[in-house]
Design a protein around this motif. Structure first.
Motif, PDB file in Angstrom:
ATOM      1  N   VAL A 143       2.642   1.415  -6.430  1.00 30.24           N
ATOM      2  CA  VAL A 143       4.320   1.315  -5.499  1.00 30.24           C
ATOM      3  C   VAL A 143       5.167   0.504  -6.275  1.00 30.24           C
ATOM      4  O   VAL A 143       6.542   1.142  -6.120  1.00 30.24           O
ATOM      5  CB  VAL A 143       3.667   0.725  -4.173  1.00 30.24           C
ATOM      6  CG1 VAL A 143       5.077   0.633  -3.288  1.00 30.24           C
ATOM      7  CG2 VAL A 143       2.898   1.687  -3.453  1.00 30.24           C
ATOM      8  N   MET A 144       5.042  -0.393  -6.812  1.00 28.31           N
ATOM      9  CA  MET A 144       6.175  -1.212  -7.574  1.00 28.31           C
ATOM     10  C   MET A 144       6.728  -0.308  -8.647  1.00 28.31           C
ATOM     11  O   MET A 144       7.658  -0.304  -8.841  1.00 28.31           O
ATOM     12  CB  MET A 144       5.446  -2.278  -8.159  1.00 28.31           C
ATOM     13  CG  MET A 144       5.326  -3.569  -7.488  1.00 28.31           C
ATOM     14  SD  MET A 144       4.202  -4.853  -8.146  1.00 28.31           S
ATOM     15  CE  MET A 144       5.037  -4.973  -9.716  1.00 28.31           C
ATOM     16  N   GLY A 145       5.653   0.301  -9.526  1.00 29.13           N
ATOM     17  CA  GLY A 145       6.219   0.846 -10.738  1.00 29.13           C
ATOM     18  C   GLY A 145       6.869   2.095 -10.298  1.00 29.13           C
ATOM     19  O   GLY A 145       8.246   2.408 -11.125  1.00 29.13           O
ATOM     20  N   ALA A 146       6.349   2.818  -9.481  1.00 28.18           N
ATOM     21  CA  ALA A 146       7.082   4.151  -9.042  1.00 28.18           C
ATOM     22  C   ALA A 146       8.440   3.938  -8.220  1.00 28.18           C
ATOM     23  O   ALA A 146       9.315   4.676  -8.529  1.00 28.18           O
ATOM     24  CB  ALA A 146       6.415   4.961  -7.998  1.00 28.18           C
ATOM     25  N   SER A 147       8.599   2.874  -7.577  1.00 30.25           N
ATOM     26  CA  SER A 147       9.877   2.362  -6.916  1.00 30.25           C
ATOM     27  C   SER A 147      10.783   1.868  -8.112  1.00 30.25           C
ATOM     28  O   SER A 147      12.048   2.235  -7.846  1.00 30.25           O
ATOM     29  CB  SER A 147       9.587   1.424  -5.760  1.00 30.25           C
ATOM     30  OG  SER A 147       8.677   1.825  -4.711  1.00 30.25           O
ATOM     31  N   ALA A 148      10.102   1.132  -8.990  1.00 28.36           N
ATOM     32  CA  ALA A 148      11.218   0.630  -9.906  1.00 28.36           C
ATOM     33  C   ALA A 148      11.724   2.026 -10.697  1.00 28.36           C
ATOM     34  O   ALA A 148      12.969   2.075 -11.210  1.00 28.36           O
ATOM     35  CB  ALA A 148      10.498  -0.132 -11.027  1.00 28.36           C
ATOM     36  N   TYR A 149      11.018   2.816 -10.983  1.00 37.90           N
ATOM     37  CA  TYR A 149      11.360   3.949 -11.698  1.00 37.90           C
ATOM     38  C   TYR A 149      12.587   4.795 -11.004  1.00 37.90           C
ATOM     39  O   TYR A 149      13.499   4.939 -11.514  1.00 37.90           O
ATOM     40  CB  TYR A 149      10.300   5.076 -11.792  1.00 37.90           C
ATOM     41  CG  TYR A 149      10.362   6.243 -12.272  1.00 37.90           C
ATOM     42  CD1 TYR A 149      10.988   6.619 -13.632  1.00 37.90           C
ATOM     43  CD2 TYR A 149      10.766   7.505 -11.167  1.00 37.90           C
ATOM     44  CE1 TYR A 149      11.381   7.940 -13.759  1.00 37.90           C
ATOM     45  CE2 TYR A 149      10.984   8.765 -11.674  1.00 37.90           C
ATOM     46  CZ  TYR A 149      11.439   9.255 -12.926  1.00 37.90           C
ATOM     47  OH  TYR A 149      11.896  10.468 -13.183  1.00 37.90           O
ATOM     48  N   LEU A 158      14.538   3.473  -8.747  1.00 32.25           N
ATOM     49  CA  LEU A 158      15.704   2.504  -8.699  1.00 32.25           C
ATOM     50  C   LEU A 158      16.430   2.394  -9.980  1.00 32.25           C
ATOM     51  O   LEU A 158      17.682   2.353  -9.873  1.00 32.25           O
ATOM     52  CB  LEU A 158      15.208   1.056  -8.074  1.00 32.25           C
ATOM     53  CG  LEU A 158      14.825   0.888  -6.781  1.00 32.25           C
ATOM     54  CD1 LEU A 158      14.180  -0.419  -6.598  1.00 32.25           C
ATOM     55  CD2 LEU A 158      15.930   1.131  -5.781  1.00 32.25           C
ATOM     56  N   PHE A 159      15.823   2.568 -11.069  1.00 34.72           N
ATOM     57  CA  PHE A 159      16.415   2.361 -12.329  1.00 34.72           C
ATOM     58  C   PHE A 159      17.082   3.823 -12.697  1.00 34.72           C
ATOM     59  O   PHE A 159      18.065   3.665 -13.407  1.00 34.72           O
ATOM     60  CB  PHE A 159      15.143   2.255 -13.530  1.00 34.72           C
ATOM     61  CG  PHE A 159      15.709   2.278 -14.755  1.00 34.72           C
ATOM     62  CD1 PHE A 159      16.080   0.995 -15.058  1.00 34.72           C
ATOM     63  CD2 PHE A 159      15.672   3.231 -15.957  1.00 34.72           C
ATOM     64  CE1 PHE A 159      16.982   0.937 -16.637  1.00 34.72           C
ATOM     65  CE2 PHE A 159      16.305   3.047 -17.055  1.00 34.72           C
ATOM     66  CZ  PHE A 159      16.653   2.187 -17.499  1.00 34.72           C
ATOM     67  N   ARG A 160      16.797   4.981 -11.787  1.00 34.21           N
ATOM     68  CA  ARG A 160      17.425   6.008 -12.230  1.00 34.21           C
ATOM     69  C   ARG A 160      18.518   6.238 -11.190  1.00 34.21           C
ATOM     70  O   ARG A 160      19.423   7.129 -10.974  1.00 34.21           O
ATOM     71  CB  ARG A 160      16.516   7.494 -11.786  1.00 34.21           C
ATOM     72  CG  ARG A 160      15.448   7.406 -12.726  1.00 34.21           C
ATOM     73  CD  ARG A 160      14.629   8.614 -12.209  1.00 34.21           C
ATOM     74  NE  ARG A 160      15.257  10.043 -11.831  1.00 34.21           N
ATOM     75  CZ  ARG A 160      14.707  11.006 -11.284  1.00 34.21           C
ATOM     76  NH1 ARG A 160      13.725  10.754 -10.388  1.00 34.21           N
ATOM     77  NH2 ARG A 160      15.457  12.048 -11.268  1.00 34.21           N
ATOM     78  N   ARG A 161      18.905   5.161 -10.605  1.00 30.30           N
ATOM     79  CA  ARG A 161      19.962   5.011  -9.454  1.00 30.30           C
ATOM     80  C   ARG A 161      19.883   5.958  -8.520  1.00 30.30           C
ATOM     81  O   ARG A 161      20.636   6.772  -8.102  1.00 30.30           O
ATOM     82  CB  ARG A 161      21.214   4.888 -10.212  1.00 30.30           C
ATOM     83  CG  ARG A 161      21.821   3.965 -11.232  1.00 30.30           C
ATOM     84  CD  ARG A 161      22.912   4.266 -11.589  1.00 30.30           C
ATOM     85  NE  ARG A 161      23.089   3.344 -12.898  1.00 30.30           N
ATOM     86  CZ  ARG A 161      23.553   2.050 -12.780  1.00 30.30           C
ATOM     87  NH1 ARG A 161      23.493   1.136 -11.484  1.00 30.30           N
ATOM     88  NH2 ARG A 161      23.523   1.084 -13.927  1.00 30.30           N
ATOM     89  N   THR A 162      18.605   6.082  -7.724  1.00 26.06           N
ATOM     90  CA  THR A 162      18.342   7.106  -6.848  1.00 26.06           C
ATOM     91  C   THR A 162      19.170   6.988  -5.562  1.00 26.06           C
ATOM     92  O   THR A 162      19.776   5.758  -5.186  1.00 26.06           O
ATOM     93  CB  THR A 162      16.841   7.055  -6.239  1.00 26.06           C
ATOM     94  OG1 THR A 162      16.639   7.812  -5.186  1.00 26.06           O
ATOM     95  CG2 THR A 162      16.610   5.469  -5.769  1.00 26.06           C
ATOM     96  N   ALA A 163      19.416   8.036  -4.802  1.00 29.08           N
ATOM     97  CA  ALA A 163      20.240   8.122  -3.516  1.00 29.08           C
ATOM     98  C   ALA A 163      19.340   7.408  -2.304  1.00 29.08           C
ATOM     99  O   ALA A 163      19.769   7.065  -1.486  1.00 29.08           O
ATOM    100  CB  ALA A 163      20.727   9.131  -3.021  1.00 29.08           C
ATOM    101  N   GLU A 164      17.940   7.247  -2.682  1.00 30.25           N
ATOM    102  CA  GLU A 164      17.116   6.653  -1.661  1.00 30.25           C
ATOM    103  C   GLU A 164      17.030   5.372  -1.963  1.00 30.25           C
ATOM    104  O   GLU A 164      15.705   4.795  -1.950  1.00 30.25           O
ATOM    105  CB  GLU A 164      15.803   7.524  -1.614  1.00 30.25           C
ATOM    106  CG  GLU A 164      15.784   8.897  -1.370  1.00 30.25           C
ATOM    107  CD  GLU A 164      15.748   9.283   0.209  1.00 30.25           C
ATOM    108  OE1 GLU A 164      15.834   8.138   0.854  1.00 30.25           O
ATOM    109  OE2 GLU A 164      15.986  10.459   0.499  1.00 30.25           O
ATOM    110  N   ARG A 165      18.091   4.590  -2.059  1.00 38.85           N
ATOM    111  CA  ARG A 165      17.930   3.090  -2.522  1.00 38.85           C
ATOM    112  C   ARG A 165      17.133   2.200  -1.436  1.00 38.85           C
ATOM    113  O   ARG A 165      16.059   1.346  -1.803  1.00 38.85           O
ATOM    114  CB  ARG A 165      19.317   2.463  -2.664  1.00 38.85           C
ATOM    115  CG  ARG A 165      19.244   1.107  -3.026  1.00 38.85           C
ATOM    116  CD  ARG A 165      20.483   0.685  -3.839  1.00 38.85           C
ATOM    117  NE  ARG A 165      20.343  -0.519  -4.438  1.00 38.85           N
ATOM    118  CZ  ARG A 165      19.846  -0.741  -5.737  1.00 38.85           C
ATOM    119  NH1 ARG A 165      19.236   0.346  -6.528  1.00 38.85           N
ATOM    120  NH2 ARG A 165      19.812  -1.915  -6.287  1.00 38.85           N
TER     121      ARG A 165
END
Length: 395
Positions: free
Chosen positions: A196-202, A204-211
């Motif tokens: 969950v950490m790694g997928a979320s960090a990925y 957020l690093f992509r500057r997702t709209a689902e922040r």
């Protein structure tokens, strides 16, 4: 490589591949249950979407993991009939309880949870996912009962050419079980939290709209991974006590000491624990630190590697015994096996399980990449739900 080494290699590789699915299932089940509970208590849409998104990843891993478990069952009859003959009445009992009780119940409750969205009452639907998590842990308990018997065959007596059970309660209080079970469950939480950490960090690093979605997910993942790492390392060290008494040469003799595997696992798990636990005080600010997100992604696979190394240490460390002090690996092997037969099944099993592991990774990676908007689990049956499902099926 002779037939015995091939048979051992076959079980080691397929067992390790299967455990990759198991450890993630044990970690994601309570995480999804926590998310669903937060949704039931608050009614906030973000918690519903988190439940559906991470729940879909859990279902993918669970479904493919079932097939790998079937391959494991085949190997007992194919390569290790000596174990069934000598201790089948004892070793088979926990496995039968796990299959007929915990596993079937887990599958039933999971089916109710998957298809119960917008159909079951909310509290009943919530109860289903908690029962999924509890029965998953019950499955782990019975599997560890069987494995701990191999490590320390308590409550048994030898009668002729086989073992007979004299004290079922001794199996449930086996010293090799009481410390190893929390260790395994902690490893599951560590692994699930890290994914969950790694997928979320990925994202957020992509500057997702689902922040907001992935900020909440990242924080929850860090907390759960930290708790899991603490339990894993704590009970990992605690196992040295009973292991030293029951298998005194496990970490001091070959092959573990010769390869340094025992020391490497201890050092590796401790370092991972320190890294993950160091993230806990920064959990509030971590989603904003873009520089930290690649680091989190890099440490995501480490709990999987640690879990495999831990299982290898547990199993290899008691060689040449399959049942410690009672039955050797050589005597447990099925008679009449040839090198060609085992080599053929080895490549077949490894090919099937390797393909399933690859498919599992690709499906989970695609689900993560596409984000919560494409999740189909629990989609409403109305027009909006139909649109959402159509979007999820598009490439």
């Amino acid at each position: 490589m002779d037939v015995l080494d091939l048979a051992r290699t076959q079980f080691a590789v397929t067992g390790s591949l299967h455990f990759l699915f198991v450890v993630l299932t044990l970690g994601l089940a309570p995480l999804v249950a926590i998310m669903h509970t937060r949704y039931a208590m608050t009614g906030k849409p973000v918690h519903e979407r988190m439940t559906r998104f991470w729940g879909q990843i859990y279902v993918i891993n669970y479904a493919l993991g079932i097939v790998t478990g079937l391959v494991m069952e085949f190997q007992f009859g194919l390569s290790w009939s000596g174990l069934s003959h000598y201790a089948g009445d004892i070793f088979g009992a926990p496995l039968a309880i796990e299959t007929l009780g915990a596993f079937f119940l887990e599958s039933t409750f999971l089916g109710l949870w998957i298809f119960g969205w917008h159909r079951l009452p909310k509290r009943l639907h919530l109860a289903c996912i908690w029962l999924v998590a509890l029965t998953a842990y019950a499955s782990a308990f019975w599997i560890m009962v069987a494995n701990s018997f191999l490590q320390n065959p308590v409550g048994t007596v030898e009668r002729g050419d086989h073992l007979a059970l004299t004290d079922f309660g001794a199996l449930l209080t086996n010293p090799m079980l009481t410390m190893s079970l929390p260790h395994v469950l902690g490893a599951g939480l560590w692994t699930g939290g890290s994914v969950v950490m790694g997928a979320s960090a990925y994202q957020l690093f992509r500057r997702t709209a689902e922040r907001e979605f992935f900020t909440r997910s990242l924080r929850l993942g860090v907390v759960v991974a930290s708790i899991g790492s603490l339990v894993t390392v704590g009970f990992g060290y605690a196992q040295f006590g009973p292991v030293g008494l029951i298998q005194p040469g496990k970490f001091s003799g070959e092959p573990l000491a010769g390869a340094g595997l025992g020391a490497m696992i201890t050092i590796g798990q401790t370092l991972q624990f320190l890294i993950v636990f160091a993230l806990l005080p920064t959990v509030y600010w971590l989603p904003r630190w873009r520089w930290a997100h690649p680091v989190i992604m890099l440490i995501t696979p480490l709990p999987f590697l640690a879990a495999i190394c831990g299982w290898l240490a547990r199993e290899v460390g008691r060689q040449p015994w399959l049942i410690n002090g009672r039955l050797t690996v050589a005597d447990a092997m099925s008679p009449g096996l040839t090198t060609e037969m085992v080599a053929f099944s080895l490549f077949g099993f490894v090919g099937v399980l390797g393909l399933l592991a690859l498919v599992d990774y690709l499906l989970i990676a695609r689900t993560v990449r596409r984000g919560p908007g494409a999740a189909t689990l629990g989609a409403d049956d109305g027009p909006a739900g139909s649109t959402e499902r159509a979007h999820a099926l598009s490439f």
